[in-house]
Design a protein around this motif. Structure first.
Motif, PDB file in Angstrom:
ATOM      1  N   ARG A 115      65.140   8.165  64.754  1.00  0.00           N
ATOM      2  CA  ARG A 115      66.389   8.504  64.053  1.00  0.00           C
ATOM      3  C   ARG A 115      66.766   9.958  64.283  1.00  0.00           C
ATOM      4  O   ARG A 115      67.933  10.269  64.540  1.00  0.00           O
ATOM      5  N   ARG A 116      65.774  10.835  64.201  1.00  0.00           N
ATOM      6  CA  ARG A 116      66.049  12.259  64.411  1.00  0.00           C
ATOM      7  C   ARG A 116      66.482  12.530  65.841  1.00  0.00           C
ATOM      8  O   ARG A 116      67.355  13.362  66.104  1.00  0.00           O
ATOM      9  N   ALA A 117      65.869  11.828  66.809  1.00  0.00           N
ATOM     10  CA  ALA A 117      66.233  12.016  68.208  1.00  0.00           C
ATOM     11  C   ALA A 117      67.668  11.583  68.453  1.00  0.00           C
ATOM     12  O   ALA A 117      68.421  12.248  69.178  1.00  0.00           O
ATOM     13  N   ARG A 147      64.975  21.565  65.540  1.00  0.00           N
ATOM     14  CA  ARG A 147      63.751  22.013  64.874  1.00  0.00           C
ATOM     15  C   ARG A 147      63.087  20.859  64.131  1.00  0.00           C
ATOM     16  O   ARG A 147      61.862  20.694  64.183  1.00  0.00           O
ATOM     17  N   LEU A 148      63.894  20.055  63.447  1.00  0.00           N
ATOM     18  CA  LEU A 148      63.351  18.900  62.737  1.00  0.00           C
ATOM     19  C   LEU A 148      62.755  17.888  63.703  1.00  0.00           C
ATOM     20  O   LEU A 148      61.708  17.293  63.433  1.00  0.00           O
ATOM     21  N   ASN A 152      58.949  16.593  63.794  1.00  0.00           N
ATOM     22  CA  ASN A 152      58.607  15.172  63.723  1.00  0.00           C
ATOM     23  C   ASN A 152      57.795  14.708  64.925  1.00  0.00           C
ATOM     24  O   ASN A 152      56.921  13.844  64.807  1.00  0.00           O
ATOM     25  N   TRP A 153      58.097  15.278  66.092  1.00  0.00           N
ATOM     26  CA  TRP A 153      57.344  14.932  67.297  1.00  0.00           C
ATOM     27  C   TRP A 153      55.882  15.354  67.149  1.00  0.00           C
ATOM     28  O   TRP A 153      54.968  14.571  67.441  1.00  0.00           O
ATOM     29  N   ARG A 154      55.638  16.566  66.692  1.00  0.00           N
ATOM     30  CA  ARG A 154      54.266  17.038  66.486  1.00  0.00           C
ATOM     31  C   ARG A 154      53.574  16.234  65.399  1.00  0.00           C
ATOM     32  O   ARG A 154      52.376  15.915  65.497  1.00  0.00           O
ATOM     33  N   GLN A 155      54.314  15.922  64.360  1.00  0.00           N
ATOM     34  CA  GLN A 155      53.760  15.158  63.250  1.00  0.00           C
ATOM     35  C   GLN A 155      53.347  13.756  63.687  1.00  0.00           C
ATOM     36  O   GLN A 155      52.265  13.270  63.332  1.00  0.00           O
ATOM     37  N   TYR A 156      54.200  13.122  64.478  1.00  0.00           N
ATOM     38  CA  TYR A 156      53.912  11.775  64.969  1.00  0.00           C
ATOM     39  C   TYR A 156      52.603  11.747  65.755  1.00  0.00           C
ATOM     40  O   TYR A 156      51.753  10.867  65.549  1.00  0.00           O
TER      41      TYR A 156
END
Length: 218
Positions: A115-117, A147-148, A152-156
Motif C-alpha cells: 500500500r505504501r509503495a 521515508r515511510l 516499512n521495507w526495513r521493518q518487513y
C-alpha cells in the motif's frame, strides 16, 4: 486524590493490531478486559500516539491511551529508556502487549508495504505532471511517503527474522518489569484478542515469550 494523568499503554509491533484493539475496546468490545485494565468508561479515554508523548503533560485530557510501536522505539529511536522520561509524572494503570504469530505478522507487514509503495509511486507520478503552485506541498508529501516506505521495507525484512522479533519483545518485557505499572496483560492478536496463558507459551512458534510471561502475570 491524585492529579497525575492516567495512562494505559497499548504496545506491540507494527501490524500487531494496536489500533484495532483500541477501537474495539472504545466501542464497547471486551468489557471485562477493559474493566480489568482500569478503563471504567473506555469511550472517555483519548488516544495519543507515541511521537506526541513528550508533550503529554500539556494535554487537557486526564485519561490517555498511549499507542506505542515497540519496534520503532527499539530500533529507530535507539532504545526504550526515553519513554520513562516522557511519562515519569504520570500514573501507568496498565500495559497491554500485543503478540501475533510471526507468519501472520509478515503477511500484514507485506500488505502495508504494498500500500505504501503504491501511494509513493502515485505521488511521484503526480509530481512529474503537475508543476503547479501546489507542487512544493506535493513534493514534501512525496518525501514523507518515501521515508515511510523505507521504514516499512526495513521493518518487513526485520519481521522475517524471528530473532529480531524476539529481541524486541524481550527488551520490551524487561522495560515493563521495571516500569511502575499496576498490571501487564499479554494478548494474542492473531485472530482475536485473547489473553496468553502458560499453555499458549508451550507452542514452539511462540517460544520468544516463554518464561517472560511468568514474570509479569498478576
Amino acid at each position: 486524590m491524585s492529579t497525575k494523568k492516567q495512562i494505559i499503554i497499548v504496545s506491540g509491533l507494527s501490524g500487531a493490531g494496536k489500533t484495532t484493539f483500541i477501537k474495539c475496546v472504545q466501542t464497547g468490545g471486551y468489557p471485562e478486559l477493559a474493566a480489568s485494565l482500569g478503563m471504567d468508561k473506555p469511550a472517555e479515554w483519548n488516544v495519543v500516539l507515541a511521537k506526541k508523548m513528550f508533550n503529554i503533560q500539556s494535554l487537557e485530557e486526564d485519561k490517555l491511551i498511549l499507542h506505542l510501536d515497540i519496534y520503532k522505539w527499539f530500533y529507530v529511536h535507539r532504545g526504550l529508556e526515553r519513554i520513562y522520561k516522557a511519562i515519569e509524572n504520570t500514573e501507568i494503570k496498565s500495559v497491554v502487549s500485543l503478540w501475533v504469530e510471526p507468519d501472520v505478522l509478515v503477511r500484514r507487514s507485506s500488505r502495508k508495504l504494498r500500500r505504501r509503495a503504491a501511494k509513493a509511486f502515485h505521488s511521484f507520478v503526480a509530481g512529474l505532471f503537475r508543476r503547479t503552485k501546489k507542487y512544493t506541498t506535493r513534493n514534501v508529501r512525496h518525501k514523507k511517503r518515501l521515508r515511510l516506505l523505507t521504514h516499512n521495507w526495513r521493518q518487513y525484512h526485520a519481521y522475517r527474522d524471528p530473532g529480531t522479533v524476539g529481541t524486541v519483545y524481550k527488551a520490551w518485557f524487561d522495560w515493563v518489569i521495571r516500569a511502575p505499572t499496576a498490571k501487564h496483560v499479554l494478548l494474542d492478536s492473531t485472530q482475536n484478542f485473547s489473553v496468553i496463558t502458560e499453555e499458549f507459551c508451550e507452542s514452539e512458534a511462540r517460544q520468544i515469550v516463554r518464561g517472560d510471561f511468568i514474570r509479569f502475570q498478576n
